[in-house]
Design an enzyme around this catalytic site. Structure first.
Site, PDB file in Angstrom:
ATOM      1  CD  GLU A 181       3.319   6.725 -11.941  1.00 65.06           C
ATOM      2  OE1 GLU A 181       2.695   7.592 -10.987  1.00 65.06           O
ATOM      3  OE2 GLU A 181       3.510   6.175 -13.446  1.00 65.06           O
ATOM      4  N   GLY A 182       6.133   4.389  -8.907  1.00 64.94           N
ATOM      5  CA  GLY A 182       6.333   3.103  -9.261  1.00 64.94           C
ATOM      6  C   GLY A 182       5.051   1.755  -9.154  1.00 64.94           C
ATOM      7  CG  HIS A 183       2.859   0.744  -5.658  1.00 60.52           C
ATOM      8  ND1 HIS A 183       3.566   1.685  -4.746  1.00 60.52           N
ATOM      9  CD2 HIS A 183       4.070  -0.293  -5.270  1.00 60.52           C
ATOM     10  CE1 HIS A 183       3.603   0.792  -3.920  1.00 60.52           C
ATOM     11  NE2 HIS A 183       3.915  -0.081  -4.419  1.00 60.52           N
ATOM     12  N   GLY A 191       0.785  -0.979   0.106  1.00 56.89           N
ATOM     13  CA  GLY A 191      -0.021   0.066   0.123  1.00 56.89           C
ATOM     14  C   GLY A 191       1.273   0.925  -0.054  1.00 56.89           C
ATOM     15  NE  ARG A 247      11.244   1.226   3.668  1.00 55.07           N
ATOM     16  CZ  ARG A 247      10.566   0.187   5.318  1.00 55.07           C
ATOM     17  NH1 ARG A 247      10.590   0.991   6.148  1.00 55.07           N
ATOM     18  NH2 ARG A 247      10.626  -1.019   4.744  1.00 55.07           N
ATOM     19  CD  GLU A 252      15.038  -4.041 -13.321  1.00 53.40           C
ATOM     20  OE1 GLU A 252      15.659  -3.112 -13.257  1.00 53.40           O
ATOM     21  OE2 GLU A 252      15.335  -5.298 -13.814  1.00 53.40           O
TER      22      GLU A 252
END
Ligand code: PAF
Length: 293
Positions: A36-38, A32, A190, A151
């Site tokens: 933007e990565g998710h 959760g 984080r 990655e």
């Protein structure tokens, strides 16, 4: 978008999809606080499968420090809004009791020897056993054909790849390149915990990794002594900038073993990985010395 809060709801969805024609299912496992990565993983999932399921579960088994688990951001309402906009079919957000029923017995754990003990695993004992366990459970529950991982946690991806191969789990796992902020900082749930002054410094981690990768690309003669020297100098550089590095290591991209002796670094497919504390936030990142094939 369906919000599935427990196993019975997931089972009901599987039954309905089986009736209507199952299609291929892609899973994007997350904890959760989506960024933007998710969202990039989800777009890749959308392009590869008829049905996309995102799991959101802050997995206590993979936290080695209680205060980190307690501090981990939980933003289900905002996450659900983003997932609806992204055209996700279902979000699976089980409770802790649902994933690890308290029946008085210790939970069963999945261990991937070797890969779970080095680098991250050496500094976060038990972390990757928690990851391997929860990802196995998610694979068994969601039954995806494809699962996508970032990655940014390269070691995590390698561990899951090995687990899938070693346990004959019928899922294709795919790694998607790290998504970065404009200044190069790897997107992470984080990052919001970084105070303003630390946030300015944070992209330097990637810059130091890039410098080490450049040294590797230029090392056309193998010199075993150079590796610890290069790693040590990079750690000193990080300290000067304000980081407290736990490790910075040059490894083979294939299996995270140490670079092959006798073969010039420039001729090897390597990854430079690091974990460093900055203002009480632990950052990880990595850079490949060659474009991934
Ligand atoms: O990378 C993460 O967010 C987690 O480690 C994962 C894969 C969702 C397992 O909890």
């Amino acid at each position: 978008m369906r919000i599935l809060r427990d196993r019975p709801q997931l089972v009901a969805m599987h039954r309905e999809w089986a009736r209507k024609g199952r299609g291929t299912i892609a899973l994007v496992p997350t904890m959760g606080h989506l960024h933007e990565g998710h969202m990039t993983l989800i777009r890749h999932a959308r392009a590869r499968a008829q049905r996309v399921v995102v799991s959101i579960f802050v997995n206590p088994m993979q936290f080695d420090r209680l205060e980190d688990l307690e501090r981990y951001p939980r933003t289900l309402e905002e996450d659900s809004r983003l997932l609806t906009e992204a055209g996700v079919d279902a979000v699976f957000c089980p409770s802790e009791e649902d994933m690890y029923p308290s029946d008085g017995r210790p939970p069963v754990r999945v261990v991937v020897p070797g890969l779970s003990e080095i680098l991250e695993g050496a500094f976060r004992p038990g972390h990757y056993d928690g990851v391997a366990t929860v990802v196995t459970k998610l694979f068994n529950l969601v039954r995806p054909d494809i699962a996508l991982f970032g990655e940014k946690d390269f070691q995590q991806f390698k561990l899951i790849e090995r687990m899938v191969q070693g346990l004959d789990i019928p899922v294709r796992v795919e790694a998607i390149p790290t998504v970065r902020e404009k200044d190069g900082l790897a997107c992470s749930s984080r990052n919001d915990q970084l105070p303003e002054e630390a946030r300015v410094i944070a992209p330097e981690l990637k810059r130091v990794l890039d410098e080490v990768a450049t040294v590797c690309r230029g090392a056309t003669v193998f010199d075993a002594e150079r590796i610890p020297e290069v790693e040590g100098r990079a750690c000193d550089r990080l300290r000067e900038i304000g980081f407290d590095p736990e490790y910075l290591s040059i490894r083979r991209a294939e299996d995270l073993a140490e670079p092959e002796h006798g073969v010039a670094l420039a001729d090897q497919d390597l990854v430079v990985l690091a974990a460093a504390w900055l203002a009480e936030v632990r950052l990880i990142d990595n850079v490949r010395t060659r474009p991934a094939s």
